[in-house]
Every structure is written in C-alpha cells, then in structure tokens.
Write a protein that holds these residues in place. Structure first.
Motif, PDB file in Angstrom:
ATOM      1  N   GLU A  47       0.825  -1.196  -0.094  1.00  0.00           N
ATOM      2  CA  GLU A  47       0.019   0.035  -0.078  1.00  0.00           C
ATOM      3  C   GLU A  47       0.843   1.251  -0.141  1.00  0.00           C
ATOM      4  OE1 GLU A  47      -2.210  -0.186   3.549  1.00  0.00           O
ATOM      5  OE2 GLU A  47      -1.064   1.331   4.598  1.00  0.00           O
ATOM      6  N   LEU A  48       0.049   2.451  -0.511  1.00  0.00           N
ATOM      7  CA  LEU A  48       0.709   3.541  -0.334  1.00  0.00           C
ATOM      8  C   LEU A  48      -0.264   4.405   0.658  1.00  0.00           C
ATOM      9  CD1 LEU A  48       1.715   4.872  -3.822  1.00  0.00           C
ATOM     10  CD2 LEU A  48       3.218   4.781  -2.139  1.00  0.00           C
ATOM     11  N   SER A  49       0.376   4.952   1.787  1.00  0.00           N
ATOM     12  CA  SER A  49      -0.454   5.590   2.446  1.00  0.00           C
ATOM     13  C   SER A  49       0.191   7.143   3.055  1.00  0.00           C
ATOM     14  CB  SER A  49      -0.793   4.763   3.673  1.00  0.00           C
ATOM     15  OG  SER A  49       0.329   4.299   4.341  1.00  0.00           O
ATOM     16  N   THR A  50      -0.734   7.777   3.697  1.00  0.00           N
ATOM     17  CA  THR A  50      -0.156   9.025   4.343  1.00  0.00           C
ATOM     18  C   THR A  50      -0.238   8.785   5.812  1.00  0.00           C
ATOM     19  OG1 THR A  50      -2.359  10.063   4.288  1.00  0.00           O
ATOM     20  CG2 THR A  50      -0.854  10.432   2.219  1.00  0.00           C
ATOM     21  N   ALA A  51       0.455   9.328   6.594  1.00  0.00           N
ATOM     22  CA  ALA A  51       0.645   9.377   7.982  1.00  0.00           C
ATOM     23  C   ALA A  51       0.562  10.716   8.670  1.00  0.00           C
ATOM     24  CB  ALA A  51       1.532   8.181   8.404  1.00  0.00           C
ATOM     25  N   TRP A  52       0.282  11.596   7.917  1.00  0.00           N
ATOM     26  CA  TRP A  52       0.653  13.094   8.408  1.00  0.00           C
ATOM     27  C   TRP A  52      -0.637  13.589   9.356  1.00  0.00           C
ATOM     28  CZ3 TRP A  52       0.834  13.403   2.680  1.00  0.00           C
ATOM     29  CH2 TRP A  52       1.917  12.861   2.126  1.00  0.00           C
ATOM     30  N   GLY A  53      -2.099  13.310   9.037  1.00  0.00           N
ATOM     31  CA  GLY A  53      -3.210  13.627   9.963  1.00  0.00           C
ATOM     32  C   GLY A  53      -3.719  14.875   9.189  1.00  0.00           C
ATOM     33  N   TRP A  54      -3.208  15.422   8.212  1.00  0.00           N
ATOM     34  CA  TRP A  54      -3.923  16.620   7.765  1.00  0.00           C
ATOM     35  C   TRP A  54      -4.263  16.685   6.294  1.00  0.00           C
ATOM     36  CZ3 TRP A  54      -1.110  17.720   3.488  1.00  0.00           C
ATOM     37  CH2 TRP A  54       0.362  17.458   3.329  1.00  0.00           C
ATOM     38  N   PHE A 103      -1.008   0.800 -21.552  1.00  0.00           N
ATOM     39  CA  PHE A 103      -2.145  -0.097 -21.805  1.00  0.00           C
ATOM     40  C   PHE A 103      -3.119   0.077 -20.715  1.00  0.00           C
ATOM     41  CE2 PHE A 103       1.752  -1.679 -23.958  1.00  0.00           C
ATOM     42  CZ  PHE A 103       1.102  -1.570 -25.193  1.00  0.00           C
ATOM     43  N   GLY A 104      -3.726  -1.150 -20.065  1.00  0.00           N
ATOM     44  CA  GLY A 104      -4.831  -1.067 -19.224  1.00  0.00           C
ATOM     45  C   GLY A 104      -4.358  -0.918 -17.621  1.00  0.00           C
ATOM     46  N   TRP A 105      -2.879  -0.743 -17.627  1.00  0.00           N
ATOM     47  CA  TRP A 105      -2.495  -0.857 -16.156  1.00  0.00           C
ATOM     48  C   TRP A 105      -1.947   0.436 -15.683  1.00  0.00           C
ATOM     49  CZ3 TRP A 105      -3.237  -5.019 -13.407  1.00  0.00           C
ATOM     50  CH2 TRP A 105      -3.599  -6.112 -14.242  1.00  0.00           C
ATOM     51  N   VAL A 106      -2.180   0.970 -14.356  1.00  0.00           N
ATOM     52  CA  VAL A 106      -1.659   2.397 -13.856  1.00  0.00           C
ATOM     53  C   VAL A 106      -0.664   1.788 -12.991  1.00  0.00           C
ATOM     54  CG1 VAL A 106      -2.483   4.333 -12.619  1.00  0.00           C
ATOM     55  CG2 VAL A 106      -4.038   3.230 -14.350  1.00  0.00           C
ATOM     56  N   GLU A 107       0.659   2.512 -12.775  1.00  0.00           N
ATOM     57  CA  GLU A 107       1.367   2.617 -11.986  1.00  0.00           C
ATOM     58  C   GLU A 107       1.324   3.740 -10.919  1.00  0.00           C
ATOM     59  OE1 GLU A 107       5.291   2.627 -13.822  1.00  0.00           O
ATOM     60  OE2 GLU A 107       5.345   0.459 -14.108  1.00  0.00           O
ATOM     61  N   ILE A 108       1.385   3.613  -9.854  1.00  0.00           N
ATOM     62  CA  ILE A 108       1.166   4.574  -8.743  1.00  0.00           C
ATOM     63  C   ILE A 108       2.546   4.466  -7.826  1.00  0.00           C
ATOM     64  CG2 ILE A 108      -0.300   5.588  -6.925  1.00  0.00           C
ATOM     65  CD1 ILE A 108      -2.530   4.021  -8.143  1.00  0.00           C
ATOM     66  N   GLY A 109       2.954   5.716  -7.815  1.00  0.00           N
ATOM     67  CA  GLY A 109       4.127   5.902  -7.006  1.00  0.00           C
ATOM     68  C   GLY A 109       4.138   7.096  -6.278  1.00  0.00           C
ATOM     69  N   ALA A 110       4.974   7.477  -5.287  1.00  0.00           N
ATOM     70  CA  ALA A 110       4.777   8.606  -4.413  1.00  0.00           C
ATOM     71  C   ALA A 110       6.198   9.136  -3.912  1.00  0.00           C
ATOM     72  CB  ALA A 110       3.896   8.352  -3.091  1.00  0.00           C
ATOM     73  N   ASP A 111       6.274  10.571  -3.662  1.00  0.00           N
ATOM     74  CA  ASP A 111       7.285  11.166  -3.381  1.00  0.00           C
ATOM     75  C   ASP A 111       7.899  10.519  -1.995  1.00  0.00           C
ATOM     76  OD1 ASP A 111       7.526  12.976  -5.613  1.00  0.00           O
ATOM     77  OD2 ASP A 111       6.947  14.668  -4.272  1.00  0.00           O
ATOM     78  N   TRP A 112       7.062  10.211  -1.120  1.00  0.00           N
ATOM     79  CA  TRP A 112       7.615   9.946   0.297  1.00  0.00           C
ATOM     80  C   TRP A 112       7.876   8.420   0.250  1.00  0.00           C
ATOM     81  CZ3 TRP A 112       2.543  10.881  -0.990  1.00  0.00           C
ATOM     82  CH2 TRP A 112       1.436  10.170  -0.926  1.00  0.00           C
ATOM     83  N   GLN A 113       7.566   7.426  -0.779  1.00  0.00           N
ATOM     84  CA  GLN A 113       7.847   6.203  -1.046  1.00  0.00           C
ATOM     85  C   GLN A 113       9.393   5.838  -1.015  1.00  0.00           C
ATOM     86  OE1 GLN A 113       6.212   4.674  -4.533  1.00  0.00           O
ATOM     87  NE2 GLN A 113       6.069   2.493  -3.863  1.00  0.00           N
ATOM     88  N   ASP A 114       9.585   4.806  -0.478  1.00  0.00           N
ATOM     89  CA  ASP A 114      11.128   4.398  -0.364  1.00  0.00           C
ATOM     90  C   ASP A 114      11.402   4.119  -1.890  1.00  0.00           C
ATOM     91  OD1 ASP A 114      13.619   3.299  -0.103  1.00  0.00           O
ATOM     92  OD2 ASP A 114      12.912   1.596   1.010  1.00  0.00           O
ATOM     93  N   ALA A 115      12.563   4.635  -2.285  1.00  0.00           N
ATOM     94  CA  ALA A 115      13.401   4.631  -3.719  1.00  0.00           C
ATOM     95  C   ALA A 115      13.290   3.254  -4.182  1.00  0.00           C
ATOM     96  CB  ALA A 115      14.481   5.509  -3.876  1.00  0.00           C
ATOM     97  N   GLU A 117      11.180   0.824  -3.446  1.00  0.00           N
ATOM     98  CA  GLU A 117      10.081   0.032  -3.376  1.00  0.00           C
ATOM     99  C   GLU A 117       9.550   0.400  -4.820  1.00  0.00           C
ATOM    100  OE1 GLU A 117       6.828  -1.612  -1.334  1.00  0.00           O
ATOM    101  OE2 GLU A 117       8.617  -1.232  -0.475  1.00  0.00           O
ATOM    102  N   PRO A 118       8.870  -0.646  -5.558  1.00  0.00           N
ATOM    103  CA  PRO A 118       8.340  -0.446  -6.827  1.00  0.00           C
ATOM    104  C   PRO A 118       6.898  -0.014  -6.525  1.00  0.00           C
ATOM    105  CG  PRO A 118       8.184  -2.683  -6.133  1.00  0.00           C
ATOM    106  CD  PRO A 118       9.087  -2.001  -5.034  1.00  0.00           C
ATOM    107  N   PRO A 119       6.388   0.811  -7.759  1.00  0.00           N
ATOM    108  CA  PRO A 119       5.185   1.560  -7.474  1.00  0.00           C
ATOM    109  C   PRO A 119       4.111   0.354  -7.311  1.00  0.00           C
ATOM    110  CG  PRO A 119       6.123   1.583  -9.909  1.00  0.00           C
ATOM    111  CD  PRO A 119       7.191   1.112  -8.856  1.00  0.00           C
ATOM    112  N   LEU A 120       2.877   0.810  -7.191  1.00  0.00           N
ATOM    113  CA  LEU A 120       1.769  -0.084  -7.248  1.00  0.00           C
ATOM    114  C   LEU A 120       1.341  -0.200  -8.717  1.00  0.00           C
ATOM    115  CD1 LEU A 120      -0.567   1.226  -4.365  1.00  0.00           C
ATOM    116  CD2 LEU A 120       1.122  -0.491  -4.294  1.00  0.00           C
ATOM    117  N   ASN A 121       0.831  -1.298  -9.081  1.00  0.00           N
ATOM    118  CA  ASN A 121       0.537  -1.628 -10.583  1.00  0.00           C
ATOM    119  C   ASN A 121      -0.579  -2.052 -10.478  1.00  0.00           C
ATOM    120  OD1 ASN A 121       0.914  -1.689 -13.140  1.00  0.00           O
ATOM    121  ND2 ASN A 121       1.883  -3.771 -13.103  1.00  0.00           N
ATOM    122  N   LEU A 122      -1.971  -1.203 -11.006  1.00  0.00           N
ATOM    123  CA  LEU A 122      -3.260  -1.673 -10.725  1.00  0.00           C
ATOM    124  C   LEU A 122      -3.902  -1.428 -12.071  1.00  0.00           C
ATOM    125  CD1 LEU A 122      -3.819   0.765  -7.726  1.00  0.00           C
ATOM    126  CD2 LEU A 122      -3.330  -1.727  -7.761  1.00  0.00           C
TER     127      LEU A 122
END
Length: 165
Positions: A47-54, A103-115, A117-122
């Motif tokens: 998962e990709l998640s935030t933990a900032w609370g705001w 094609f029919g797939w979406v990669e999702i990554g984030a700035d705060w993600q460990d470098a 760590e591969p992106p999510l592929n959905l």
C-alpha cells in the motif's frame, strides 16, 4: 483487488461553526475532513499511505477520480502504447503521487515512498470503479456525520460528475 481507505484526524477537527450546507468548493477541498488516506493492492499486500493527519480526504477522493479520468484521454484507451502521466499533489505539502498508465495498467508511486520500493501496479478499469465507489462511500460517511453536507450543491455536482460505474 484494490482497497482505498481513509481515517479522519482528531488533531485537525473541522471548525465547529462550519455550515456544511453552504461550504464552498475551496473549503470542501482544502479545509474540511482532514485525516489520512491509503491506496492498497490487496493481492500484492502493498500500500501507499499517508501518516500526516492533515490530508483533506474529500479532496483526495475528488482528485483521484479526476486523475483516473485524465490518464484515460487517449482515444485508443487501453490499447494506447504511449504512457499517460498525471500527478496528485497534496495541499500544504510538496509531496505528490505519480500515475503512469500504459495499456490497461496504472503504476502509482509517491514522493515519500522508499526509492527501492516499486510502484503499485493496478488495473485502470478497476481503479476507476474503486475510486468512484470510494468517493460515493466517503460522501455517504461524511453526510452521516454532518447531515447538512447532503444538501450542498457542490457535493451534488461532484457526485454527478463521477457517478458509480
């Protein structure tokens, strides 16, 4: 399978004088309903998640639906070989989520993600459906907490723009 979720923050409550019936788009997107969000690939157990609370959770759901539509503008749709890119930036932060559709797939990554760590592929179609369901479920939850929100014209417009699929 995709799981989208949220939790509201106790540290950043909505102002008690808020009139949810007349709250404008800016307030709905940037000032109200702060908490954390996540996007999970259940099968891969990642998962990709935030933990900032705001993070404004309604804004996240709204922006996610918009991003999913934006990366589907190629007339060839899921047959398009040229990647479609979009970003979702967070209010009051430089952090962003990155979306790349090919094609029919979406990669999702984030700035705060460990470098490393591969992106999510959905799957794009599944992400579209889940994003819209998440938006409608979130609005239903928020309306249960703040009944007047159900009478807000901006919320009606939002739900009409992104109907359930």
């Amino acid at each position: 399978m995709i799981d989208l979720g949220y939790s509201l923050s106790n540290r950043f409550p909505d102002p008690p004088q808020t009139d949810y019936r007349t709250a404008d788009v800016r307030a709905l997107r940037h000032d109200l309903f702060c908490g954390d969000v996540y996007v999970a690939d259940v099968e891969a157990d990642r998962e990709l998640s935030t933990a900032w609370g705001w993070v404004p959770v309604l804004d996240f759901a709204w922006a996610l639906c918009d991003v999913v539509e934006r990366i589907d503008r190629d007339p060839l749709g899921s047959r398009a070989a040229v990647p479609q890119h979009a970003e979702l930036d967070f209010t009051e932060s430089t952090d962003r989520m990155y979306f790349r559709r090919r094609f029919g797939w979406v990669e999702i990554g984030a700035d705060w993600q460990d470098a490393e760590e591969p992106p999510l592929n959905l799957n794009h179609a599944e992400l579209r459906r889940e994003a819209r369901d998440f938006l409608h479920d979130l609005v239903a939850d928020l309306t249960d907490m703040h009944e007047a929100l159900g009478d807000n014209p901006a919320v009606w417009t939002l739900l009409a723009r992104f109907p359930r699929v």
